[in-house]
Design an enzyme around this catalytic site. Structure first.
Site, PDB file in Angstrom:
ATOM      1  N   HIS A 127     -61.190 -39.903  12.241  1.00 45.53           N
ATOM      2  CA  HIS A 127     -60.718 -41.162  12.847  1.00 45.53           C
ATOM      3  C   HIS A 127     -59.400 -41.539  12.177  1.00 45.53           C
ATOM      4  CE1 HIS A 127     -61.773 -45.310  14.505  1.00 45.53           C
ATOM      5  NE2 HIS A 127     -60.836 -45.621  13.627  1.00 45.53           N
TER       6      HIS A 127
ATOM      7  N   CYS B 290     -57.329 -52.656  12.382  1.00 47.99           N
ATOM      8  CA  CYS B 290     -58.491 -53.129  11.635  1.00 47.99           C
ATOM      9  C   CYS B 290     -58.245 -54.581  11.279  1.00 47.99           C
ATOM     10  CB  CYS B 290     -58.689 -52.298  10.375  1.00 47.99           C
ATOM     11  SG  CYS B 290     -59.952 -52.994   9.275  1.00 47.99           S
TER      12      CYS B 290
END
Lengths: 317, 317
Positions: B226, B259
């Protein structure tokens, strides 16, 4: 939850089998600025080159002696080189310049420059579009350029454009690229810069092309790779080339660049993103990343638009 | 000198030794949208998921049952899943969702979902920032989540965040990541998604991390990678992972994402750039590139900002 500043360099983890050292051939002042809409002041261009040299870039292609009608952005090529030679002396004379034809070479010779580059095509259509002659006829055009340059003791690099795909022809056969490259070397070029001018190439294609040159007797020490990031593949392609043994990579500070004759060509592989990659692999590159980033931030201010380089955006943010 | 439209797919040149097939795990609706400033309508999210599935993406992580106080963007998680299940039936129930804790799992169980994911940390500091407990204490927190999910017949994926660098701690030791990953597998997770949450990793680091898992008895079939593209390394890192044998890669349509707890994290590896890369290598991926690009263009319109994906920009231009 404030965060500290990120370390300006990645953790180093080497990969077995990769070259210990890479040469970054900086093309920002030429390939970058030739595609800018606006005209950049000569003094700003000179400062750009000086700052790139100061950042440790070992080769900085400074400009092109192309006809001002075709690339007005570089109409000040002679003035720029005069300023750089005044400033830098021998170091200025050693900066490579692109010479599209004999007239361009004459201007370089008049100034006493030491390194020139010619710009060939791997495809028929782009040869006609960019050079106004057939794929075969380009060699007759380059022959006197290279021989006169060599006779005068100059080093000649040969760009090969459209090595992976061509906007008019589609995929370009590998054997055709090898044939064009070998003919340019046979004329007397010291190095080929294999360009993915429109950025369509992918990693396996890069590996296959480099391997095909090797199989044809052209060692990786005579090859450079020149990637554009149109489809986001530039760095992955450089990685493939590095794995195949190539140790010279063209890059452009801040990811500037493109090709004035192919609208689908976007910016070059960003020097900063390449440096981050090499630094992470523990491969020697000689470049001070902070200085290149600062130069690209300054240049973005001069150009009035942000750098497309991910590393520049991350570190300057 | 007008140019024809570029072929929407690259020339295929295979590279020996690479996997024949890759699974793209699409995280755009969850990892992408959780980081958007604005709140996207539930109907738009449902349409996004449906279009991604229609484009051939085999796995689409749809949302997260995180507390709305932390991620208000995903406060409609239950409504979204209800809409998708009404629409898609069993296919909707099979869409994975992130469950940060037992309460999140309960909501997934109430809805009858079949696939959940937990979100662990490879570092002490990020465990404290994101989970409000120590690195060691996260396992005690996840243990009942995974065991209850497994008892109910659910599949559990485990994200491991900050696997390469951490904004507070810097470089993260490989053995620490392997230790955290193994403990999450030991709890009962079926797959690890190793995340370069802040995008600082480079190719050799990826290779070394995958090899360290293999050496510790965790095969590449249990690993996913990822990547975030903060430093422009995401695709080169995926290439390194592919070479090391990994066959599952997380990506986000249009390069959406980031994020919410790490400002230095920018978008995910763009699904389109990954598809272009795989297509060029002749690796089976099952995705209709044109449909994903069209979806990202549509989503960019909904979000009011252009996609950061190079392929989307090139093909939609």
């Amino acid at each position: 939850m404030s965060e500290p500043a990120i370390s300006a360099l990645p953790m180093q983890v080497r990969e077995p089998g990769l070259p210990a050292k890479v040469t970054i051939y900086e093309v920002g002042p030429r390939d970058g600025l030739q595609n800018e809409k606006g005209i950049v002041d000569t003094t700003v261009k000179a400062e750009f080159v000086r700052r790139l040299l100061d950042a440790g870039l070992p080769i900085v292609e400074a400009t092109s002696f192309v006809h001002p009608r075709w690339v007005p952005q570089l109409a000040d090529a002679a003035d720029l080189m005069t300023e750089l030679m005044t400033d830098l002396g021998e170091l200025g004379r050693a900066l490579p310049v692109l010479v599209p034809n004999e007239r361009g070479l004459e201007r370089a010779l008049e100034l006493g420059l030491r390194h020139v580059a010619i710009f060939g095509s791997a495809t028929e259509t782009f040869a006609r579009k960019n050079l106004n002659r057939s794929l075969d006829a380009q060699f007759a055009m380059f022959e006197p350029v290279v021989s006169r340059a060599r006779d005068a003791g100059l080093d000649v690099r040969a760009y090969v454009s459209m090595c992976f795909g061509d906007p008019w022809e589609g995929a370009v056969p590998i054997e055709q690229v090898v044939s064009v490259g070998k003919r340019l070397l046979d004329l007397g070029a010291s190095q080929l810069s294999l360009g993915d001018t429109i950025g369509v190439g992918t990693a396996g294609h890069v590996t296959a092309l480099v391997d095909a040159f090797t199989a044809a007797g052209v060692g990786t020490e005579r090859l450079a790779l020149h990637f554009h990031d149109t489809y986001g593949q530039a760095l992955a392609n450089a990685y493939a080339g590095l794995r195949a043994g190539v140790t010279t990579f063209d890059a452009s500070a801040g990811g500037l660049g493109g090709c004035p004759y192919a609208k689908s060509a976007t910016g070059n592989l960003a020097t900063e993103d390449l440096v981050w990659f090499l630094e992470g692999l523990g491969i020697e590159h000689g470049v001070d990343l902070g200085k290149v980033v600062a130069t690209s931030v300054w240049m973005a201010g001069e150009l009035g638009r942000p750098s497309p380089s991910a590393v520049v955006r991350a570190l300057a943010g």
